[in-house]
Motif scaffolding. Sequence first.
Motif, PDB file in Angstrom:
ATOM      1  N   ARG A 198       0.873  -1.179   0.000  1.00 48.05           N
ATOM      2  CA  ARG A 198       0.000   0.000   0.000  1.00 48.05           C
ATOM      3  C   ARG A 198       0.904   1.220   0.000  1.00 48.05           C
ATOM      4  O   ARG A 198       1.765   1.364   0.863  1.00 48.05           O
ATOM      5  CB  ARG A 198      -0.904  -0.017   1.222  1.00 48.05           C
ATOM      6  N   ILE A 199       0.740   2.081  -1.010  1.00 48.28           N
ATOM      7  CA  ILE A 199       1.536   3.304  -1.125  1.00 48.28           C
ATOM      8  C   ILE A 199       0.927   4.339  -0.188  1.00 48.28           C
ATOM      9  O   ILE A 199      -0.215   4.749  -0.368  1.00 48.28           O
ATOM     10  CB  ILE A 199       1.549   3.815  -2.573  1.00 48.28           C
ATOM     11  N   ASP A 200       1.685   4.747   0.817  1.00 50.66           N
ATOM     12  CA  ASP A 200       1.149   5.743   1.753  1.00 50.66           C
ATOM     13  C   ASP A 200       1.897   7.065   1.701  1.00 50.66           C
ATOM     14  O   ASP A 200       1.642   7.961   2.499  1.00 50.66           O
ATOM     15  CB  ASP A 200       1.086   5.194   3.181  1.00 50.66           C
ATOM     16  N   GLY A 201       2.787   7.209   0.737  1.00 49.22           N
ATOM     17  CA  GLY A 201       3.486   8.480   0.551  1.00 49.22           C
ATOM     18  C   GLY A 201       4.146   8.519  -0.813  1.00 49.22           C
ATOM     19  O   GLY A 201       4.718   7.533  -1.265  1.00 49.22           O
ATOM     20  N   SER A 202       4.040   9.669  -1.490  1.00 45.56           N
ATOM     21  CA  SER A 202       4.683   9.827  -2.792  1.00 45.56           C
ATOM     22  C   SER A 202       4.975  11.305  -3.036  1.00 45.56           C
ATOM     23  O   SER A 202       4.222  12.176  -2.604  1.00 45.56           O
ATOM     24  CB  SER A 202       3.788   9.283  -3.901  1.00 45.56           C
ATOM     25  N   ARG A 203       6.092  11.540  -3.698  1.00 43.96           N
ATOM     26  CA  ARG A 203       6.414  12.898  -4.114  1.00 43.96           C
ATOM     27  C   ARG A 203       7.337  12.833  -5.318  1.00 43.96           C
ATOM     28  O   ARG A 203       8.100  11.896  -5.486  1.00 43.96           O
ATOM     29  CB  ARG A 203       7.023  13.705  -2.970  1.00 43.96           C
ATOM     30  N   LYS A 204       7.231  13.835  -6.171  1.00 41.94           N
ATOM     31  CA  LYS A 204       8.031  13.917  -7.388  1.00 41.94           C
ATOM     32  C   LYS A 204       9.455  14.291  -7.002  1.00 41.94           C
ATOM     33  O   LYS A 204       9.675  15.137  -6.158  1.00 41.94           O
ATOM     34  CB  LYS A 204       7.421  14.972  -8.312  1.00 41.94           C
ATOM     35  N   ALA A 205      10.420  13.621  -7.622  1.00 45.96           N
ATOM     36  CA  ALA A 205      11.840  13.933  -7.432  1.00 45.96           C
ATOM     37  C   ALA A 205      12.370  14.508  -8.740  1.00 45.96           C
ATOM     38  O   ALA A 205      11.653  14.574  -9.737  1.00 45.96           O
ATOM     39  CB  ALA A 205      12.601  12.670  -7.045  1.00 45.96           C
ATOM     40  N   VAL A 206      13.634  14.901  -8.739  1.00 47.28           N
ATOM     41  CA  VAL A 206      14.232  15.470  -9.942  1.00 47.28           C
ATOM     42  C   VAL A 206      14.139  14.484 -11.106  1.00 47.28           C
ATOM     43  O   VAL A 206      13.708  14.826 -12.191  1.00 47.28           O
ATOM     44  CB  VAL A 206      15.705  15.873  -9.681  1.00 47.28           C
TER      45      VAL A 206
END
Length: 182
Positions: A59-67
């Motif tokens: 279960r994905i509980d965190g995501s953010r775009k990186a370079v």
Amino acid sequence: MKSGSFDNYEGMIPIGRIIKPHGLRGEVKAKIAIDNDEVFRKFKNAVLSANETSLVKVRIDGSRKAVKGWILHFEGFENLSQVERLCGYYIYVERDYLPELVEGEYYFFQVLGCQVWNESGDFVGTVEDIIETGSNDVMVIRRQDGFNVHEELIPLIKDYIVSMDFERKIVIARSLDYEEVR
């Protein structure tokens, strides 16, 4: 975290691959084929797979775009040692959660495995891979004649692609002109 075989794995689509751990708190850096900030808000469940016998439901509980890619966190993974073993695993999600595409767009999974024919009706080969060059994607097409393997690269741009039929898994491409180097 659950591991083992899943009933719904067959209908899932690969959207990316885990590259390496990120930091000490169980995050991973992933290369994702979808460049849409909304993508991880639509779905939370995924399957990680290195091969057919090594499946991990997460279960994905965190995501953010990186370079270059994404930083993801999976529920239950809290430190570096837990995510180190996930390097190289592919990330699969249910197809229904993928964003709708506009005319002329495609997902890599739709192109991979397509048979490629030229305008004259000659079989060129099967799409085995797609290379992202920055300016455009390039299909890697392979054909085997006995013991000989032929490989051809065809850019996925409208100058070379006549038509793409994803239902029938057929791509019609213009033949590339090559100069013989001596």
